[in-house]
Design a protein around this motif. Structure first.
Motif, PDB file in Angstrom:
ATOM      1  N   ASN A 141      37.541  19.459  29.342  1.00 27.68           N
ATOM      2  CA  ASN A 141      38.142  20.851  29.218  1.00 27.68           C
ATOM      3  C   ASN A 141      37.263  21.729  28.391  1.00 27.68           C
ATOM      4  O   ASN A 141      37.401  23.033  28.322  1.00 27.68           O
ATOM      5  CB  ASN A 141      39.690  20.765  28.583  1.00 27.68           C
ATOM      6  CG  ASN A 141      40.478  19.854  29.316  1.00 27.68           C
ATOM      7  OD1 ASN A 141      40.786  20.151  30.586  1.00 27.68           O
ATOM      8  ND2 ASN A 141      41.251  19.041  28.702  1.00 27.68           N
ATOM      9  N   ARG A 297      42.441  26.083  33.527  1.00 33.05           N
ATOM     10  CA  ARG A 297      42.464  24.545  33.672  1.00 33.05           C
ATOM     11  C   ARG A 297      42.587  23.663  32.535  1.00 33.05           C
ATOM     12  O   ARG A 297      41.846  23.881  31.671  1.00 33.05           O
ATOM     13  CB  ARG A 297      41.610  24.230  34.913  1.00 33.05           C
ATOM     14  CG  ARG A 297      41.683  22.566  35.096  1.00 33.05           C
ATOM     15  CD  ARG A 297      40.200  22.274  35.775  1.00 33.05           C
ATOM     16  NE  ARG A 297      39.093  22.677  35.026  1.00 33.05           N
ATOM     17  CZ  ARG A 297      38.722  21.723  34.268  1.00 33.05           C
ATOM     18  NH1 ARG A 297      39.169  20.764  33.718  1.00 33.05           N
ATOM     19  NH2 ARG A 297      37.479  22.392  33.413  1.00 33.05           N
ATOM     20  N   ARG A 298      43.577  22.873  32.427  1.00 29.64           N
ATOM     21  CA  ARG A 298      43.644  21.961  31.428  1.00 29.64           C
ATOM     22  C   ARG A 298      43.815  20.437  31.891  1.00 29.64           C
ATOM     23  O   ARG A 298      45.002  20.363  32.312  1.00 29.64           O
ATOM     24  CB  ARG A 298      44.457  22.307  30.371  1.00 29.64           C
ATOM     25  CG  ARG A 298      44.623  21.262  29.098  1.00 29.64           C
ATOM     26  CD  ARG A 298      44.998  21.696  27.975  1.00 29.64           C
ATOM     27  NE  ARG A 298      45.047  20.807  26.907  1.00 29.64           N
ATOM     28  CZ  ARG A 298      43.941  20.383  25.942  1.00 29.64           C
ATOM     29  NH1 ARG A 298      42.885  21.151  26.342  1.00 29.64           N
ATOM     30  NH2 ARG A 298      44.025  19.427  25.406  1.00 29.64           N
ATOM     31  N   THR A 299      43.000  19.654  31.899  1.00 32.16           N
ATOM     32  CA  THR A 299      43.311  18.166  32.501  1.00 32.16           C
ATOM     33  C   THR A 299      43.649  17.306  31.130  1.00 32.16           C
ATOM     34  O   THR A 299      43.188  17.299  30.287  1.00 32.16           O
ATOM     35  CB  THR A 299      41.859  17.611  33.017  1.00 32.16           C
ATOM     36  OG1 THR A 299      41.413  18.380  34.162  1.00 32.16           O
ATOM     37  CG2 THR A 299      42.098  16.441  33.658  1.00 32.16           C
ATOM     38  N   ARG A 465      35.803  15.883  35.668  1.00 33.01           N
ATOM     39  CA  ARG A 465      36.213  17.275  35.606  1.00 33.01           C
ATOM     40  C   ARG A 465      36.968  17.764  36.811  1.00 33.01           C
ATOM     41  O   ARG A 465      36.329  17.478  38.040  1.00 33.01           O
ATOM     42  CB  ARG A 465      35.117  18.130  35.017  1.00 33.01           C
ATOM     43  CG  ARG A 465      34.713  18.128  33.514  1.00 33.01           C
ATOM     44  CD  ARG A 465      33.432  18.873  33.471  1.00 33.01           C
ATOM     45  NE  ARG A 465      33.526  20.175  33.550  1.00 33.01           N
ATOM     46  CZ  ARG A 465      33.794  21.169  32.581  1.00 33.01           C
ATOM     47  NH1 ARG A 465      33.884  20.628  31.097  1.00 33.01           N
ATOM     48  NH2 ARG A 465      34.081  22.384  32.718  1.00 33.01           N
ATOM     49  N   GLN A 466      37.948  18.404  36.812  1.00 33.72           N
ATOM     50  CA  GLN A 466      38.826  18.563  38.051  1.00 33.72           C
ATOM     51  C   GLN A 466      38.935  20.023  38.015  1.00 33.72           C
ATOM     52  O   GLN A 466      38.509  21.056  37.386  1.00 33.72           O
ATOM     53  CB  GLN A 466      40.186  18.032  37.773  1.00 33.72           C
ATOM     54  CG  GLN A 466      40.311  16.568  37.918  1.00 33.72           C
ATOM     55  CD  GLN A 466      41.768  15.980  37.349  1.00 33.72           C
ATOM     56  OE1 GLN A 466      42.733  16.675  37.109  1.00 33.72           O
ATOM     57  NE2 GLN A 466      41.903  14.856  37.879  1.00 33.72           N
ATOM     58  N   HIS A 468      41.254  23.312  39.562  1.00 33.70           N
ATOM     59  CA  HIS A 468      42.595  23.978  39.341  1.00 33.70           C
ATOM     60  C   HIS A 468      43.480  23.109  40.256  1.00 33.70           C
ATOM     61  O   HIS A 468      43.283  22.962  41.394  1.00 33.70           O
ATOM     62  CB  HIS A 468      42.716  25.556  39.399  1.00 33.70           C
ATOM     63  CG  HIS A 468      42.054  26.054  38.516  1.00 33.70           C
ATOM     64  ND1 HIS A 468      42.620  26.484  37.189  1.00 33.70           N
ATOM     65  CD2 HIS A 468      40.757  26.788  38.241  1.00 33.70           C
ATOM     66  CE1 HIS A 468      41.703  27.134  36.433  1.00 33.70           C
ATOM     67  NE2 HIS A 468      40.721  27.525  37.152  1.00 33.70           N
ATOM     68  N   TYR A 488      45.678  15.135  35.630  1.00 32.42           N
ATOM     69  CA  TYR A 488      45.940  16.170  36.238  1.00 32.42           C
ATOM     70  C   TYR A 488      45.842  17.279  35.524  1.00 32.42           C
ATOM     71  O   TYR A 488      45.710  17.355  34.190  1.00 32.42           O
ATOM     72  CB  TYR A 488      47.530  16.053  36.893  1.00 32.42           C
ATOM     73  CG  TYR A 488      48.426  15.853  35.704  1.00 32.42           C
ATOM     74  CD1 TYR A 488      49.281  16.915  35.447  1.00 32.42           C
ATOM     75  CD2 TYR A 488      48.778  15.072  34.860  1.00 32.42           C
ATOM     76  CE1 TYR A 488      49.994  17.160  34.419  1.00 32.42           C
ATOM     77  CE2 TYR A 488      49.867  14.786  34.082  1.00 32.42           C
ATOM     78  CZ  TYR A 488      50.398  16.015  33.636  1.00 32.42           C
ATOM     79  OH  TYR A 488      51.108  16.093  32.661  1.00 32.42           O
ATOM     80  N   ASP A 489      45.824  18.603  36.165  1.00 30.27           N
ATOM     81  CA  ASP A 489      45.671  20.001  35.518  1.00 30.27           C
ATOM     82  C   ASP A 489      47.204  20.113  35.100  1.00 30.27           C
ATOM     83  O   ASP A 489      47.928  20.554  35.839  1.00 30.27           O
ATOM     84  CB  ASP A 489      45.429  20.821  36.342  1.00 30.27           C
ATOM     85  CG  ASP A 489      45.109  22.388  35.828  1.00 30.27           C
ATOM     86  OD1 ASP A 489      45.511  22.614  34.852  1.00 30.27           O
ATOM     87  OD2 ASP A 489      45.245  23.294  36.720  1.00 30.27           O
ATOM     88  N   GLU A 490      47.499  20.152  33.702  1.00 33.46           N
ATOM     89  CA  GLU A 490      48.800  20.408  33.380  1.00 33.46           C
ATOM     90  C   GLU A 490      49.279  21.912  33.353  1.00 33.46           C
ATOM     91  O   GLU A 490      50.494  22.227  33.590  1.00 33.46           O
ATOM     92  CB  GLU A 490      49.017  19.851  31.925  1.00 33.46           C
ATOM     93  CG  GLU A 490      48.325  20.682  30.770  1.00 33.46           C
ATOM     94  CD  GLU A 490      48.507  20.122  29.418  1.00 33.46           C
ATOM     95  OE1 GLU A 490      49.617  19.446  29.382  1.00 33.46           O
ATOM     96  OE2 GLU A 490      48.020  20.732  28.468  1.00 33.46           O
ATOM     97  N   ASN A 491      48.231  22.663  33.753  1.00 32.89           N
ATOM     98  CA  ASN A 491      48.447  24.330  33.727  1.00 32.89           C
ATOM     99  C   ASN A 491      48.717  24.537  35.305  1.00 32.89           C
ATOM    100  O   ASN A 491      49.194  25.788  35.572  1.00 32.89           O
ATOM    101  CB  ASN A 491      47.429  25.036  33.256  1.00 32.89           C
ATOM    102  CG  ASN A 491      47.345  25.096  31.629  1.00 32.89           C
ATOM    103  OD1 ASN A 491      48.287  24.705  31.110  1.00 32.89           O
ATOM    104  ND2 ASN A 491      46.376  25.308  30.971  1.00 32.89           N
ATOM    105  N   GLY A 492      48.600  23.541  35.910  1.00 31.07           N
ATOM    106  CA  GLY A 492      48.576  23.890  37.436  1.00 31.07           C
ATOM    107  C   GLY A 492      49.607  23.556  38.194  1.00 31.07           C
ATOM    108  O   GLY A 492      49.821  23.726  39.601  1.00 31.07           O
TER     109      GLY A 492
END
Length: 514
Positions: A141, A297-299, A465-466, A468, A488-492
């Motif tokens: 991140n 994005r936050r993984t 790194r992912q 979005h 996973y992207d917790e914001n997505g």
């Protein structure tokens, strides 16, 4: 790592106007007469390179937590091992140079001597004091670690507060002779906690390369050789490779397409066309996590390991039902999603995707010492399962194992047809992939723990790194334990839905795997 990331990972942006041959870590004395080798990327490599440019989508990492005597993890020793492996695997030390969207090249500066290799390794090695979670979070991140000038990077971290010191392991009777030399060297020395983060671009390799590399790295680090002997190995191997050798770009590992033992021209066009259609249609699947738009994005990577005795019982139970733990994890995700009943309506099936290792299908082999395993060699396949689950407990269990066997059969079908998997297409139905699964199998078969007895590996986490809204579940066994993690992207995603899915997945594991 999944199909959607291959094609929709990031908006394409024009190439930077100031891209040039990097080699910024080269000695200034070598610049004037430096020799560069290059080759164009293949189609598969390009499909990973292009989305990576914006924010590092698919940049891989492998974290390993371990205990070892401090002298085995000194910078001089780590640098020597890192340099040896960068010498053996040139793509680790190469750069990427973009000329056009379909013309991106690996560029490798031939090292002028062993000291040159050491200097390059040292410039791509960092020591920190971060704990595991902080280390991984910063990579996923924070600002991007890698770049076109730096395709690989190594981080060694010793947390500021060490774990309890542990004595060296006692040799087992069966391995006593093999362990004695290294144990004699470290007898009585305390072991400290360390974390290793191996960072690499996905277009230079895959999970098989990462884990093989990590095993080789610890094999050097934990060997009975002195630091001076490792340095001498480096000088000998540099001489074998580069002294009085003609410089030839074929020394660089070939693209996946060049390793396939058939005439590629006509098949390439057909495969590319089919793969493109599949990427658009993604076959049939009507299930997807509800998403939300968010600027950042936050993984996150929640991870759970199961004790060795419980893991053994799970593997035995899977074997009794004719499946592997990998096939069972498809059924776990399927059942967990069905129980959530998100948005209702389970008449449409659930589609999940996974990676297929294509290395076993290659017949093109390079002679030593140019037989590097650092190259990209994966394809993708889909598993499609019905979404409904019976309410009756006995029927639900029978359905779970039936779905696991369906996943096994679909995986086997893809493996039998690695280039053109024949998968059902129903264009009239909506299509969506629920998530991807990266099923690494038994990693204890890849890590030869007995070869580095003074080093005790205890934790492994991997991912990338992912983009979005990305999600990928990992499943593997390591140090005798089953590990599952969900990156996973917790914001997505809609608030709380992924947490509920993860909780339900763990319940399904408890219920059916034991």
């Amino acid at each position: 790592m999944g199909r959607t990331e291959l094609y929709n990972g990031a908006l394409l942006t024009p190439p930077l106007s100031d891209e040039h041959l990097p080699a910024t870590d080269a000695p200034s004395s070598a610049r004037a007469d430096a020799v560069y080798l290059e080759r164009k990327m293949g189609d598969t490599e390009l499909s990973y390179f292009l989305p990576s440019r914006q924010s590092g989508v698919n940049d891989m990492y492998l974290h390993l937590g371990f205990n070892a005597p401090e002298h085995l993890v000194s910078r001089a020793r780590v640098r020597a091992a890192w340099a040896l492996l960068r010498l053996r695997h040139p793509l680790l030390a190469a750069a990427a140079q973009m000329h056009d969207y379909d013309d991106v090249r690996f560029v490798y500066r031939v090292p002028v001597d062993a000291d040159d290799v050491l200097q390059s390794a040292d410039a791509n090695l960092e020591y920190r004091t971060q704990a595991k979670d902080e280390l991984i979070d910063a990579y996923l991140n924070g600002p991007r670690t890698l770049s076109n000038d730096r395709l690989s990077y190594l981080v060694v971290s010793r947390p500021e507060v060490d774990a309890l010191l542990t004595p060296p392991r006692t040799p087992s009777p069966s391995g006593e002779g093999q362990l004695r030399l290294a144990l004699d060297d470290v007898a009585g020395l305390p072991h400290s906690q360390f974390d290793l983060l191996i960072c690499a671009m996905h277009f230079i390799g895959d999970g098989m390369a990462l884990h093989t590399f990590a095993n080789d790295f610890f094999g050097l680090l934990g060997s009975s050789k002195t630091d001076a002997e490792l340095d001498e190995m480096l000088r000998t191997e540099w001489s074998e490779r580069w002294q009085n050798k003609d410089n030839d770009s074929s020394i660089l590992p070939a693209a996946m397409e060049d390793n396939i033992p058939i005439k590629w021209s006509k098949l390439h066009a057909a495969a590319a066309s089919i793969d493109f259609q599949m990427s658009q249609q993604k076959l049939v699947g009507g299930q997807a996590f509800p998403r939300r738009k968010h600027a950042e994005r936050r993984t996150v990577v929640p991870t759970l390991s199961f004790p060795e005795d419980r893991t053994k019982a799970m593997l035995t139970r899977c074997k009794a039902h004719g499946v592997s733990i990998s096939a069972a994890l498809f059924a776990v995700c399927n059942a967990a999603w069905a129980r959530l009943a998100v948005d209702g309506g389970h008449e449409l099936p659930t589609l999940m995707y996974s990676a297929l290792n294509l290395r076993p299908y290659f017949t093109v082999r390079r002679p030593a010492p140019w037989d590097s395993y650092w190259f990209l060699s994966i394809g993708y396949f889909n598993v499609i399962l019905p979404t409904f689950v019976p309410a009756d407990r006995a029927r639900a269990e029978a359905t779970f194992w039936h779905r696991a066997r369906q996943a096994k059969e679909q995986s086997a079908r893809a493996a039998r047809h690695p280039l053109l998997p024949v998968l059902p297409a129903r264009a009239t139905a909506p299509s969506a992939a629920l998530l991807g699964l990266s099923l690494l199998g038994n990693l204890d078969g890849m890590y030869k723990h007995a070869a580095f007895p003074a080093v005790r590996l205890h934790t492994l986490t991997t991912g990338s790194r992912q983009r979005h809204g990305a999600m990928l579940l990992f499943g593997y066994t390591f140090v005798g334990k089953l590990w599952v993690s969900l990156g996973y992207d917790e914001n997505g995603f809609a608030e709380g839905v992924v947490d509920r899915f993860w909780t339900e997945a763990l319940k399904v594991i408890d219920e059916f795997l034991g």
